[in-house]
Scaffold this motif. Structure first.
Motif, PDB file in Angstrom:
ATOM      1  N   ASP A 144      -3.576  -6.169  -5.436  1.00  0.00           N
ATOM      2  CA  ASP A 144      -2.271  -6.735  -5.115  1.00  0.00           C
ATOM      3  C   ASP A 144      -1.169  -6.412  -6.132  1.00  0.00           C
ATOM      4  OD1 ASP A 144      -0.193  -8.181  -4.163  1.00  0.00           O
ATOM      5  OD2 ASP A 144      -1.112 -10.145  -4.414  1.00  0.00           O
ATOM      6  N   PRO A 145      -0.311  -5.419  -5.847  1.00  0.00           N
ATOM      7  CA  PRO A 145       0.858  -5.172  -6.699  1.00  0.00           C
ATOM      8  C   PRO A 145       2.078  -6.001  -6.275  1.00  0.00           C
ATOM      9  CG  PRO A 145       0.227  -3.188  -5.426  1.00  0.00           C
ATOM     10  CD  PRO A 145      -0.458  -4.366  -4.808  1.00  0.00           C
ATOM     11  N   VAL A 146       1.895  -6.916  -5.300  1.00  0.00           N
ATOM     12  CA  VAL A 146       3.040  -7.613  -4.690  1.00  0.00           C
ATOM     13  C   VAL A 146       3.176  -9.068  -5.165  1.00  0.00           C
ATOM     14  CG1 VAL A 146       4.055  -8.379  -2.496  1.00  0.00           C
ATOM     15  CG2 VAL A 146       2.970  -6.140  -2.634  1.00  0.00           C
TER      16      VAL A 146
ATOM     17  N   ALA B 257       5.978  -7.131  -6.999  1.00  0.00           N
ATOM     18  CA  ALA B 257       7.042  -6.542  -6.177  1.00  0.00           C
ATOM     19  C   ALA B 257       7.663  -7.578  -5.249  1.00  0.00           C
ATOM     20  CB  ALA B 257       6.487  -5.366  -5.375  1.00  0.00           C
ATOM     21  N   GLY B 258       6.905  -8.623  -4.912  1.00  0.00           N
ATOM     22  CA  GLY B 258       7.407  -9.685  -4.029  1.00  0.00           C
ATOM     23  C   GLY B 258       7.811 -10.944  -4.784  1.00  0.00           C
ATOM     24  N   GLY B 259       7.831 -10.883  -6.096  1.00  0.00           N
ATOM     25  CA  GLY B 259       8.185 -12.053  -6.912  1.00  0.00           C
ATOM     26  C   GLY B 259       6.944 -12.700  -7.515  1.00  0.00           C
TER      27      GLY B 259
ATOM     28  N   ALA C 164       0.800  -1.226   0.000  1.00  0.00           N
ATOM     29  CA  ALA C 164       0.000   0.000   0.000  1.00  0.00           C
ATOM     30  C   ALA C 164       0.831   1.274   0.000  1.00  0.00           C
ATOM     31  CB  ALA C 164      -0.946   0.004   1.194  1.00  0.00           C
ATOM     32  N   SER C 165       2.089   1.226   0.446  1.00  0.00           N
ATOM     33  CA  SER C 165       2.873   2.464   0.458  1.00  0.00           C
ATOM     34  C   SER C 165       3.686   2.630  -0.824  1.00  0.00           C
ATOM     35  CB  SER C 165       3.788   2.510   1.677  1.00  0.00           C
ATOM     36  OG  SER C 165       4.590   1.362   1.722  1.00  0.00           O
ATOM     37  N   GLY C 166       3.576   1.695  -1.747  1.00  0.00           N
ATOM     38  CA  GLY C 166       4.287   1.828  -3.016  1.00  0.00           C
ATOM     39  C   GLY C 166       3.537   2.749  -3.969  1.00  0.00           C
TER      40      GLY C 166
HETATM   41  N1  LIG Z   1      -0.029  -3.895 -14.108  1.00  0.00           N
HETATM   42  C1  LIG Z   1       0.615  -2.915 -14.694  1.00  0.00           C
HETATM   43  O1  LIG Z   1       0.246  -2.458 -15.790  1.00  0.00           O
HETATM   44  C2  LIG Z   1       1.802  -2.324 -13.988  1.00  0.00           C
HETATM   45  C3  LIG Z   1       2.249  -1.033 -14.300  1.00  0.00           C
HETATM   46  C4  LIG Z   1       3.339  -0.533 -13.576  1.00  0.00           C
HETATM   47  C5  LIG Z   1       3.969  -1.302 -12.620  1.00  0.00           C
HETATM   48  N2  LIG Z   1       3.524  -2.582 -12.380  1.00  0.00           N
HETATM   49  C6  LIG Z   1       4.151  -3.449 -11.376  1.00  0.00           C
HETATM   50  O2  LIG Z   1       3.534  -3.259 -10.111  1.00  0.00           O
HETATM   51  C7  LIG Z   1       4.437  -3.651  -9.071  1.00  0.00           C
HETATM   52  C8  LIG Z   1       4.450  -2.612  -7.968  1.00  0.00           C
HETATM   53  O3  LIG Z   1       4.915  -1.389  -8.491  1.00  0.00           O
HETATM   54  P1  LIG Z   1       5.067  -0.113  -7.528  1.00  0.00           P
HETATM   55  O4  LIG Z   1       5.574   0.981  -8.396  1.00  0.00           O
HETATM   56  O5  LIG Z   1       3.842   0.101  -6.726  1.00  0.00           O
HETATM   57  O6  LIG Z   1       6.260  -0.632  -6.589  1.00  0.00           O
HETATM   58  P2  LIG Z   1       6.888   0.050  -5.300  1.00  0.00           P
HETATM   59  O7  LIG Z   1       6.657   1.516  -5.352  1.00  0.00           O
HETATM   60  O8  LIG Z   1       8.248  -0.480  -5.130  1.00  0.00           O
HETATM   61  O9  LIG Z   1       5.934  -0.523  -4.131  1.00  0.00           O
HETATM   62  C9  LIG Z   1       5.844  -1.858  -3.760  1.00  0.00           C
HETATM   63  C10 LIG Z   1       5.583  -1.895  -2.265  1.00  0.00           C
HETATM   64  O10 LIG Z   1       5.297  -3.224  -1.894  1.00  0.00           O
HETATM   65  C11 LIG Z   1       5.862  -3.505  -0.621  1.00  0.00           C
HETATM   66  N3  LIG Z   1       6.657  -4.713  -0.802  1.00  0.00           N
HETATM   67  C12 LIG Z   1       7.832  -4.851  -1.436  1.00  0.00           C
HETATM   68  N4  LIG Z   1       8.262  -6.124  -1.402  1.00  0.00           N
HETATM   69  C13 LIG Z   1       7.300  -6.807  -0.735  1.00  0.00           C
HETATM   70  C14 LIG Z   1       7.163  -8.178  -0.358  1.00  0.00           C
HETATM   71  N5  LIG Z   1       8.094  -9.090  -0.648  1.00  0.00           N
HETATM   72  N6  LIG Z   1       6.036  -8.549   0.301  1.00  0.00           N
HETATM   73  C15 LIG Z   1       5.089  -7.641   0.620  1.00  0.00           C
HETATM   74  N7  LIG Z   1       5.191  -6.315   0.300  1.00  0.00           N
HETATM   75  C16 LIG Z   1       6.277  -5.927  -0.370  1.00  0.00           C
HETATM   76  C17 LIG Z   1       6.712  -2.317  -0.194  1.00  0.00           C
HETATM   77  O11 LIG Z   1       6.034  -1.565   0.812  1.00  0.00           O
HETATM   78  P3  LIG Z   1       6.318  -1.731   2.395  1.00  0.00           P
HETATM   79  O12 LIG Z   1       7.801  -1.888   2.600  1.00  0.00           O
HETATM   80  O13 LIG Z   1       5.758  -0.499   3.010  1.00  0.00           O
HETATM   81  O14 LIG Z   1       5.578  -2.969   2.811  1.00  0.00           O
HETATM   82  C18 LIG Z   1       6.792  -1.470  -1.456  1.00  0.00           C
HETATM   83  O15 LIG Z   1       6.726  -0.091  -1.196  1.00  0.00           O
HETATM   84  C19 LIG Z   1       5.786  -3.880  -9.753  1.00  0.00           C
HETATM   85  O16 LIG Z   1       5.968  -5.282  -9.919  1.00  0.00           O
HETATM   86  C20 LIG Z   1       5.618  -3.203 -11.105  1.00  0.00           C
HETATM   87  O17 LIG Z   1       6.438  -3.800 -12.093  1.00  0.00           O
HETATM   88  C21 LIG Z   1       2.436  -3.085 -13.038  1.00  0.00           C
END
Ligand SMILES: NC(=O)c1ccc[n+]([C@@H]2O[C@H](COP(=O)([O-])OP(=O)(O)OC[C@H]3O[C@@H](n4cnc5c(N)ncnc54)[C@H](OP(=O)(O)O)[C@@H]3O)[C@@H](O)[C@H]2O)c1
Length: 347
Positions: free
Chosen positions: A207-209, A233-235, A147-149
Motif C-alpha cells: 500500500d503506497p496510498v 498518496a491518499g493522505g 498500482a499504476s503509480g
Molecule cells: N517508503 C518509502 O521509502 C518511499 C519512497 C518513495 C516514495 N514514497 C511514498 O510513496 C507514495 C507513492 O509514491 P508513488 O511515486 O508511487 O506515487 P504516484 O506515482 O503518484 O502513484 C500513486 C498512485 O496512487 C493512486 N492514488 C492517488 N491518490 C489516491 C487515493 N486518494 N486513493 C487511492 N489511490 C490513489 C493513483 O493511481 P490511480 O489514479 O491509477 O488510482 C496514483 O498513480 C508517496 O506518498 C511517496 O511519498 C515512499
C-alpha cells in the motif's frame, strides 16, 4: 550549471530554472554529470513544505539521479571516473551536476539507459523491500493499491514474478489494461475497492496510498494476512485505523510501515544491483510515463499532482537531449538517451 530551485514553498510554479555554481566532490564523494533525474511524490511534498523537517526555500530538489562520474573527491577510487551510475542523494538531483557519496553509487549495466535506471531506482527498491517485509509467496493473493503509480507498477511486476496472484487497484480502465500486461491477474476499481465493494481475502496488501480507508483495507486481509504501508498518496490514516485489526485479534494480522530510510546503504545497493540485472535481462520493465526537459520541472510536478501518471516522470538536462557537453566523455554520452525509455503500449 543549470538547476531547478524551490523559490518558495508552495505550488509547482515555485520551481524555477537558475544558474548555480556546480557543487564540488568533497572527501568520499564524486561529482556526477546528471543524465536523468527522477520525479517523485516525495519531491512534491518537500516543495510544498509538507514533510516535517523540510528544507527552507532555495533548495534544489531531486533525490535520485543517473549519470556519469566526472570528478572524484579525496579518498575515492579513481576507477569510478567515467562510470555510469545510479545514486540516491539527499537533494540536488534536479541539476546538471550533483555531488554524491561514492559509497552510495550503483553502476549501471552497460546497456541500461539513465532514464530507465531512475524509473526503476527508488520505486523498485521500495517495491522489493515491501515484498520482503510482507514475505510474499507463490500462490498468495496480493492487492497492490496505487498500482499504476511509480511504486505500484514495480510492486505489481515483482509480486507477479514471485508467483503471487496480483489484484491491482486503479482509477482508470486504460491503466488497468496496462497493469494486466505487467503481470496483474485482476484489476480492481479504486473507488469500489475503497467503498468496501471488493471481497475480502487477500494474503497481502502492498500500500503506497494509505489515507482514510486504511482500516477497511486491513479488514480485507485473510487469517495471518500482512499489510505494508509504504506511502501516503491518499493522505495519512486516521489515528484509530488499527482498532478493527485489534478486534479481529484471532486473525493474527500483521501491519507494518516501511521507509527506505530504514535500509542500510549497502543493502540497498545490493538489492538495486539485482533489480538492474533483472531489468537488463528483460524480467522487469522500467515504466516511464514521460521524459521532460529539466527546465520543465514545474510541469512535471503539476502533472504528478494532477494524477493519471503511469509509472515514472523523468527530467533530462539539455546536454543529454541535444549536444553533448565538452566536459563529459563522448563515449559515455553516446549511450545517453535522447528521450528513450521503453513504453508499454497504451490500450
Ligand atoms: N517508503 C518509502 O521509502 C518511499 C519512497 C518513495 C516514495 N514514497 C511514498 O510513496 C507514495 C507513492 O509514491 P508513488 O511515486 O508511487 O506515487 P504516484 O506515482 O503518484 O502513484 C500513486 C498512485 O496512487 C493512486 N492514488 C492517488 N491518490 C489516491 C487515493 N486518494 N486513493 C487511492 N489511490 C490513489 C493513483 O493511481 P490511480 O489514479 O491509477 O488510482 C496514483 O498513480 C508517496 O506518498 C511517496 O511519498 C515512499
Amino acid at each position: 550549471m543549470k538547476a531547478i530551485v524551490v523559490q518558495s514553498l508552495g505550488g509547482p510554479q515555485n520551481l524555477a530554472l537558475v544558474d548555480l555554481p556546480a557543487p564540488s566532490a568533497g572527501a568520499g564523494q564524486v561529482l556526477i554529470a546528471v543524465e536523468a533525474a527522477g520525479v517523485g511524490l516525495v519531491d512534491v511534498l518537500l516543495r510544498q513544505g509538507a514533510i516535517p523537517g523540510s528544507s527552507a526555500p532555495g533548495f534544489v530538489p531531486g533525490i535520485e539521479v543517473a549519470g556519469t562520474v566526472i570528478t572524484v573527491g579525496e579518498g575515492v577510487d579513481r576507477s569510478w571516473l567515467e562510470r555510469r551510475v545510479f545514486t540516491m542523494v539527499t537533494g540536488g538531483g534536479y541539476a546538471e551536476r550533483v555531488a554524491a557519496e561514492a559509497s552510495h553509487l550503483v553502476p549501471l549495466p552497460p546497456t541500461m539507459k539513465a532514464v530507465d535506471a531512475v524509473a526503476l531506482g527508488v520505486n523498485a527498491l521500495v517495491a522489493e523491500f515491501i515484498l520482503r517485509r510482507a514475505r510474499v509467496k507463490a500462490g498468495e493473493r496480493v492487492l497492490v493499491r496505487g498500482a499504476s503509480g511509480g511504486i505500484g507498477v514495480m510492486a505489481t511486476q515483482l509480486a507477479a514474478r514471485c508467483g503471487a496472484v496480483v489484484a491491482a487497484a486503479t482509477s482508470s480502465v486504460a491503466r488497468g489494461q496496462r497493469l494486466l500486461q505487467l503481470g496483474a491477474s485482476q484489476v480492481l476499481d479504486r473507488a469500489a475497492t475503497s467503498a468496501g465493494e471488493t471481497p475480502e481475502g487477500f494474503d497481502v496488501i502492498l500500500d503506497p496510498v494509505a489515507g482514510p480507508d486504511t482500516a477497511s483495507f486491513l479488514g480485507k486481509l485473510k487469517q495471518n494476512g500482512r499489510m505494508v504501508v509504504c506511502g501516503a498518496a491518499g493522505g495519512f490514516p486516521p489515528p484509530d485505523f488499527g482498532m478493527g485489526a485489534l478486534r479481529a485479534f484471532k486473525k493474527s494480522l500483521t501491519f507494518a510501515f516501511f521507509s527506505l530510510d530504514s535500509i542500510a546503504t549497502t543493502e540497498r545497493a545490493a538489492a538495486l544491483k539485482e533489480i538492474f540485472d533483472s531489468a537488463a535481462s528483460g524480467e522487469l520493465k522500467p515504466v516511464i510515463d514521460e521524459i521532460l526537459a529539466l527546465e520543465s520541472a514545474s510541469a512535471a510536478h503539476a502533472k504528478l499532482e494532477a494524477g493519471g501518471v503511469f509509472g515514472k516522470l523523468v527530467l533530462v538536462p539539455s546536454a543529454f537531449r541535444r549536444t553533448p557537453r565538452p566536459d563529459v566523455p563522448a563515449a559515455k554520452l553516446a549511450g545517453a538517451p535522447a528521450g528513450g525509455g521503453e513504453r508499454l503500449p497504451v490500450s
